[in-house]
Design a protein around this motif. Structure first.
Motif, short mmCIF file in Angstrom:
data_model
loop_
_atom_site.label_atom_id
_atom_site.label_comp_id
_atom_site.label_asym_id
_atom_site.label_seq_id
_atom_site.Cartn_x
_atom_site.Cartn_y
_atom_site.Cartn_z
N ALA A 79 33.93 39.54 34.07
CA ALA A 79 34.79 39.20 35.20
C ALA A 79 35.93 40.21 35.28
O ALA A 79 36.19 40.95 34.32
N VAL A 80 36.59 40.21 36.41
CA VAL A 80 37.83 40.97 36.57
C VAL A 80 38.85 40.02 37.18
O VAL A 80 38.49 38.98 37.75
N ILE A 81 40.10 40.39 37.04
CA ILE A 81 41.18 39.63 37.66
C ILE A 81 41.81 40.55 38.69
O ILE A 81 42.14 41.69 38.39
N VAL A 82 41.95 40.07 39.92
CA VAL A 82 42.58 40.87 40.95
C VAL A 82 43.81 40.17 41.48
O VAL A 82 43.89 38.94 41.51
N GLY A 83 44.76 40.99 41.86
CA GLY A 83 45.97 40.51 42.51
C GLY A 83 46.12 41.22 43.84
O GLY A 83 45.18 41.85 44.34
#
Length: 145
Positions: free
Chosen positions: A106-110
């Protein structure tokens, strides 16, 4: 360097592939395209992300500024090295990340950034979810094939 410039058409195709159908998982993590609107946190520099993780169980033990807007975070406890990016289009950056490293869980995006939870197995989805809450982002998982 992991980031590559893509044409708008190629980025759109990759984004659709990486972000899936929008179905939610039992753990609450969805594969919907990230909402990069104002409700998500905005960081001006990669070091702001490092500082947000400081004094948590997910602090970067070693930090390396790779390039303007690109850094790596080595977490303690064999939690791996994680890419940290300031990006104009974090959704496209997520698509490229999944394409280049299919083992990324997974990745975390803002609003304007991405934290890569890969490589697979060393960090774990539970820790990635914790970091999502700390950083104020959205968790994005690859589309299961």
């Amino acid at each position: 360097m992991r980031l590559k410039f893509l044409s708008a058409a190629a980025a759109s195709v990759l984004l659709l592939t990486a972000c899936g159908s929008g179905d939610d998982h039992a753990d609450g993590a969805g594969t919907t395209p990230p909402d990069t609107g104002s409700s998500l946190t905005r960081y001006e520099k990669t070091t702001d992300i490092r500082d947000a993780l400081a004094d948590t169980d997910h602090a970067c033990g070693k930090w390396n500024d790779v390039d303007d807007g690109v850094a790596s975070c080595l977490m303690a406890g064999n939690a791996g090295v994680h890419g940290v990016y300031i990006a104009d289009n974090p959704a496209a950056t997520a698509a490229v990340t999944f394409q280049q490293d299919p083992d990324t869980p997974a990745v975390i995006v803002g609003q304007n950034w991405l934290f890569d939870c890969g490589p697979g197995g060393t960090f774990g989805l539970d820790r990635c979810i914790d970091v999502t809450k700390i950083l104020g982002g959205t968790l994005v998982e690859p589309d299961p094939q």
